[in-house]
Each structure stands twice: as structure tokens, then as C-alpha cells.
Design a protein around this motif. Structure first.
Motif, PDB file in Angstrom:
ATOM      1  N   VAL A 441      -1.436  -0.724  -0.156  1.00  0.00           N
ATOM      2  CA  VAL A 441      -0.076  -0.772  -0.704  1.00  0.00           C
ATOM      3  C   VAL A 441       0.277  -2.188  -1.141  1.00  0.00           C
ATOM      4  CG1 VAL A 441       2.365  -0.627  -0.075  1.00  0.00           C
ATOM      5  CG2 VAL A 441       0.824   1.266   0.469  1.00  0.00           C
ATOM      6  N   ALA A 442      -0.017  -3.177  -0.295  1.00  0.00           N
ATOM      7  CA  ALA A 442       0.299  -4.569  -0.639  1.00  0.00           C
ATOM      8  C   ALA A 442      -0.435  -5.005  -1.897  1.00  0.00           C
ATOM      9  CB  ALA A 442      -0.052  -5.485   0.531  1.00  0.00           C
ATOM     10  N   ALA A 443      -1.704  -4.642  -2.004  1.00  0.00           N
ATOM     11  CA  ALA A 443      -2.486  -5.011  -3.185  1.00  0.00           C
ATOM     12  C   ALA A 443      -1.959  -4.320  -4.437  1.00  0.00           C
ATOM     13  CB  ALA A 443      -3.962  -4.660  -2.960  1.00  0.00           C
ATOM     14  N   ALA A 444      -1.600  -3.044  -4.298  1.00  0.00           N
ATOM     15  CA  ALA A 444      -1.105  -2.294  -5.464  1.00  0.00           C
ATOM     16  C   ALA A 444       0.238  -2.829  -5.918  1.00  0.00           C
ATOM     17  CB  ALA A 444      -0.989  -0.806  -5.110  1.00  0.00           C
ATOM     18  N   GLN A 445       1.114  -3.222  -4.985  1.00  0.00           N
ATOM     19  CA  GLN A 445       2.405  -3.763  -5.384  1.00  0.00           C
ATOM     20  C   GLN A 445       2.228  -5.104  -6.093  1.00  0.00           C
ATOM     21  OE1 GLN A 445       5.732  -3.271  -2.909  1.00  0.00           O
ATOM     22  NE2 GLN A 445       6.992  -4.755  -3.989  1.00  0.00           N
ATOM     23  N   ALA A 446       1.381  -5.953  -5.554  1.00  0.00           N
ATOM     24  CA  ALA A 446       1.155  -7.264  -6.199  1.00  0.00           C
ATOM     25  C   ALA A 446       0.616  -7.084  -7.614  1.00  0.00           C
ATOM     26  CB  ALA A 446       0.184  -8.089  -5.347  1.00  0.00           C
ATOM     27  N   LYS A 447      -0.297  -6.144  -7.786  1.00  0.00           N
ATOM     28  CA  LYS A 447      -0.870  -5.892  -9.111  1.00  0.00           C
ATOM     29  C   LYS A 447       0.169  -5.338 -10.075  1.00  0.00           C
ATOM     30  CE  LYS A 447      -4.620  -3.255 -11.319  1.00  0.00           C
ATOM     31  NZ  LYS A 447      -5.745  -2.282 -11.060  1.00  0.00           N
ATOM     32  N   LEU A 448       1.022  -4.438  -9.575  1.00  0.00           N
ATOM     33  CA  LEU A 448       2.040  -3.821 -10.429  1.00  0.00           C
ATOM     34  C   LEU A 448       3.071  -4.843 -10.880  1.00  0.00           C
ATOM     35  CD1 LEU A 448       2.951  -1.008 -11.516  1.00  0.00           C
ATOM     36  CD2 LEU A 448       4.442  -0.859  -9.507  1.00  0.00           C
ATOM     37  N   VAL A 449       3.538  -5.683  -9.960  1.00  0.00           N
ATOM     38  CA  VAL A 449       4.544  -6.698 -10.309  1.00  0.00           C
ATOM     39  C   VAL A 449       3.953  -7.718 -11.276  1.00  0.00           C
ATOM     40  CG1 VAL A 449       5.962  -8.557  -9.384  1.00  0.00           C
ATOM     41  CG2 VAL A 449       5.866  -6.365  -8.188  1.00  0.00           C
ATOM     42  N   ALA A 450       2.694  -8.105 -11.054  1.00  0.00           N
ATOM     43  CA  ALA A 450       2.038  -9.068 -11.954  1.00  0.00           C
ATOM     44  C   ALA A 450       1.901  -8.484 -13.363  1.00  0.00           C
ATOM     45  CB  ALA A 450       0.680  -9.453 -11.392  1.00  0.00           C
ATOM     46  N   LYS A 451       1.602  -7.192 -13.432  1.00  0.00           N
ATOM     47  CA  LYS A 451       1.440  -6.538 -14.725  1.00  0.00           C
ATOM     48  C   LYS A 451       2.747  -6.558 -15.519  1.00  0.00           C
ATOM     49  CE  LYS A 451      -0.928  -2.705 -14.661  1.00  0.00           C
ATOM     50  NZ  LYS A 451      -1.278  -1.256 -14.577  1.00  0.00           N
TER      51      LYS A 451
END
Length: 453
Positions: A441-451
Motif C-alpha cells: 500500500v505504501a509503495a502504491a500510494q507513493a507511486k500514484l502521488v508521484a505520477k
């Protein structure tokens, strides 16, 4: 093949049946996926049964979540001090980056949180389908099967982008024909009408400010042809009321009624800003409401007229709403907050602790059209059970176990049973590795916000 038998005994039991039967020291017998017996005292001896010692615990029906947006689990904590419309304008560009992998991760995290807080049945309202994002509905259905919850996902939709006067950016809306085609396909692929169904589909255009009248009208027609339920957001904020008055010349409730969106196959999320006439219409038509008190407080949207809805006879259940407006996603907190908000609005007798528990169980089952299958502990009903541990210091001295559950701090689960299967035992989920899910979840959120930039 011999059916498995599960016996839970030595616990207080709140059946939430039609007459409110409760036992200070009782038992439940589960055979296969069904409840076989409920009663006072110890259970009969049954050869080969798995027995759970429920001493110090309260047994209730599993909680039913009538409104959620699972994908939002990877966008929690954003726009924390915004109004609904400000919050949506901030988050739409973030959500435009979701794909099937992100949706599966988010749904797994959100569903695990629901399981740990007593939820056995949950809906989802997924309405963001970016182009080339993959099969998002299949991703969350896979997540629900993995976690082990009974699932009612709604194929949501938006077709009114900013260029056409709606709120969402054009990049996250679809055209009407594609939506109707995808909706019909979702029902054909996944909808299970059987009594013990673990998966049922609904159709759910998002809201009056993100969908066209044609989409609402055509979705209602299609849902009734396919015999599935209808869901949407209604009367959540005063901004929405102002939008409907300026755009359609009426209130959100009047607008939905004009388009055929009332009836026992329909339930609204939020329904905060309703006048007496709207409540009368909902009661007369059997239209349900998913009350989401925590999210309503988080966004400052208002306090629903819960006691008035119940007095009128409107079916009311509870929902955690999307995790981006309820970061905890904890269903056991919703009946407590529903009670507190109702009393803030209507005084100390507005709703009782047992009414709050009913909203979270049998009320939610009624909203989903499954009160003959779920929502109470009765022989013949499906074995969805929550066993709450109340023998710790946080609940010591509270004599009434229902009061302890509703007004005390959220207790740990001794067991959560879904369709006869133990999914949570002594606070630990058996079906997924929560630490691994948290990292994902933490990795997916960081990737989504960066995108989103």
C-alpha cells in the motif's frame, strides 16, 4: 462430503433478530455455511465440531458496510482540510493514475481493515475508470476473494466531465455506450443470485454533478432489466444542493426521483440534506440510505437526519465511505458515530445503542436486499459472525456487552466468520499477510502521488 461444524459458546449473544433476542451466556452452531442453532447456555455435543471458547466475548452478526470506495486506500491523508468539492478537485488528478495493480493493492488493504473491524459483507462504489488502466473491477473482486469477505461491488461511472459542466476532469469520464456495455458485461460475468452468494453486482453512476441525466435514466432501465440494484451519491453537501438547483431547478432528491431512481432496489449514499418531502418519498418507495457518519464529519458535510429516516421507515445501513475521507476505514466505529451524531441532532433519545448495532447489521442487510439471508443470528441464515473480545481492561466494568461494543473503544476480534469460514482469529487475519499488504500500500500510494506530479 461431511459439512464442517463450528460451535461458538460461553459468550454473550446479541442476535439482532426481529424481537431482539439476547443471551448473557449463549451459543451458536454453524453447519457448513448456515447457522443451525442459536440459544442460551452451552451448545450440544456434536462429534467432530470445531469449538471456540467465547467466554468474555460478545457474539453479533457480522457488520455490513453499505458504502465504500476501496481504490481510495492508496490516497489517504490528502486534502485533509478541504470541503467535498475542493477535496474532489485535488484528488481527481491523483485517481486518474490508478490501474489494475494499484486497485488490487488498495482494495486488499481496505478490505483487510474492514475484516479486522468486524465487517463480513461490504459494497464498493468504483466509478473512476481511466483509459488503458486494465480491468479494475476484476482486480477488486480478486482482492475480496483473497481476503475472504462477501462482496457487493458496484460498477460505477461518470460521463459528465468538466468540459460538459461536470466536476471531474475529462480524462476520467467515459461515454454512455461504453458504460452501459461494461455494466452489462460486469453483471453477466460476476453476478451470483444464489442464497449464499459471495458476489453480487450493482450499477452506480457516481453523483448528480458527475453524470448526465441520460446515464442515470439508462442505468436504471438496464439495472431493472438485469434485476440488479442501483446506487449513487445523493444530497451529501450543500454545494451539491446548490449545483442541482442551478442546473436542474430542483433538489438532488427531486432530480433522482424524476429519473426513476427510487424504489426498493435503490440506495443512496449520505442523503444528509433531505427535506420532509424527500424522507416521505424514500419511506413510501422503500429507497435505502447508506449513512456514513465518520466521512460526513471528516468533510464537514453535515449531520444526516438518521432518527427521522428511521421513524419514517426508511431502510438505513452504515458505511465507512472512501478511505480518502475516512482514513481509518473501521466499520465498528460507524455505529458509535451514528449514535453520537443522531443524539447531537435529536437529543439523548434519538437512537439507542441497540438501534446503532441494528443499523450496522440487519439495517445494512436490508439496504442491500439481503435481510432474509444476512444481518441477524437466526437458524437458516448465512454464517457471518463477529465475536468481540470484551474481557480486557478497556471494557472492564461495563455490564451491558452491547453498550460496551457501541460506546466503548473498538474491541479486538476473537473471531470473524464469513460464510462459515474463520477469516480473523484473535485479532489476526488468516487470509493475508498484513505487513506485506501494508508495504504494498505504501509503495502504491507513493507511486500514484508521484505520477500525479
Amino acid at each position: 462430503m461431511t459439512e464442517s461444524v463450528l460451535v461458538i459458546e460461553g459468550c454473550a449473544v446479541a442476535t439482532v433478530d426481529g424481537v431482539g433476542n439476547e443471551y448473557r451466556d449463549g451459543h451458536v452452531v454453524v453447519r457448513g455455511t448456515r447457522i443451525e442453532a442459536v440459544g442460551a447456555g452451552p451448545a450440544p455435543e456434536i462429534a467432530g465440531a470445531e469449538r471456540v471458547d467465547g467466554r468474555g466475548c460478545l457474539l453479533t452478526p457480522g457488520l455490513v458496510n453499505t458504502h465504500h470506495h476501496l481504490y481510495q486506500w492508496i490516497s489517504r491523508g490528502l486534502a485533509a482540510d478541504s470541503t467535498l468539492f475542493e477535496w474532489l478537485n485535488t484528488l481527481y488528478p491523483v485517481w486518474a493514475g490508478i490501474d489494475a495493480d494499484a486497485t488490487r493493492v488498495a482494495a486488499t488493504g481496505a478490505l483487510a481493515a474492514l475484516a479486522r473491524t468486524g465487517c463480513t459483507t461490504t459494497t464498493d462504489h468504483h466509478y473512476v475508470f481511466p483509459r488503458d488502466a486494465g480491468d479494475l473491477l476484476a482486480a477488486e473482486i480478486d482482492a475480496a476473494a483473497t481476503v475472504g469477505l462477501r462482496f457487493h461491488p458496484c460498477r460505477g461511472s461518470m460521463d459528465l466531465g468538466r468540459s460538459a459542466g461536470g466536476l471531474p476532469p475529462d480524462s476520467v469520464v467515459e461515454n454512455l455506450d461504453d458504460i452501459l456495455r461494461a455494466s452489462q458485461d460486469a453483471v453477466a460475468r460476476y453476478h451470483d443470485r444464489s442464497f449464499d452468494s459471495m458476489l453480487r453486482i450493482g450499477l452506480a453512476p457516481c453523483s448528480p454533478f458527475s453524470v448526465s441525466a441520460d446515464l442515470l435514466r439508462e442505468s436504471a432501465t438496464l439495472a431493472r432489466e438485469l434485476d440488479v440494484r442501483l446506487h449513487t451519491h445523493v444530497a451529501e453537501t450543500l454545494d451539491e444542493a446548490d449545483y442541482c438547483l442551478a442546473t436542474h431547478g430542483c433538489t438532488p432528491a427531486q432530480y433522482l426521483e424524476r429519473l426513476g431512481w427510487v424504489g426498493p432496489d435503490v440506495w443512496y449514499a449520505h442523503a444528509i440534506h433531505l427535506d420532509d418531502s424527500a424522507i416521505t418519498t424514500l419511506a413510501r418507495t422503500g429507497t435505502g440510505v447508506a449513512h456514513c457518519p465518520t466521512s460526513n464529519g471528516r468533510l464537514g458535510a453535515g449531520i444526516a437526519r438518521t432518527a427521522d429516516l428511521l421513524t419514517a421507515g426508511v431502510p438505513v445501513g452504515l458505511g465507512v465511505d472512501g478511505a480518502a475521507s475516512n482514513e481509518a476505514g473501521s466499520l465498528v466505529e460507524e455505529p458509535r458515530n451514528a449514535l453520537l451524531y443522531a443524539r447531537l441532532r435529536g437529543g439523548p433519545s434519538a437512537i439507542s445503542v441497540r438501534t446503532a448495532l441494528e443499523l450496522a447489521t440487519r439495517g445494512g442487510a436490508r439496504v442491500l436486499g439481503r435481510d432474509h439471508e444476512l444481518g441477524s443470528l437466526e437458524p437458516g441464515k448465512l454464517a457471518d459472525l463477529a465475536l468481540w473480545r470484551l474481557d480486557g481492561p478497556a471494557h472492564a466494568g461495563i455490564d451491558d456487552p452491547v453498550t460496551a461494543l457501541i460506546l466503548g473503544s473498538a474491541p479486538p476480534l476473537a473471531a470473524l466468520v464469513v460464510n462459515g469460514r474463520i477469516v480473523v482469529r484473535e485479532g489476526e487475519i488468516r487470509t493475508v499477510d498484513e505487513e506485506s499488504v501494508g508495504r504494498d500500500v505504501a509503495a502504491a500510494q507513493a507511486k500514484l502521488v508521484a505520477k500525479a506530479g
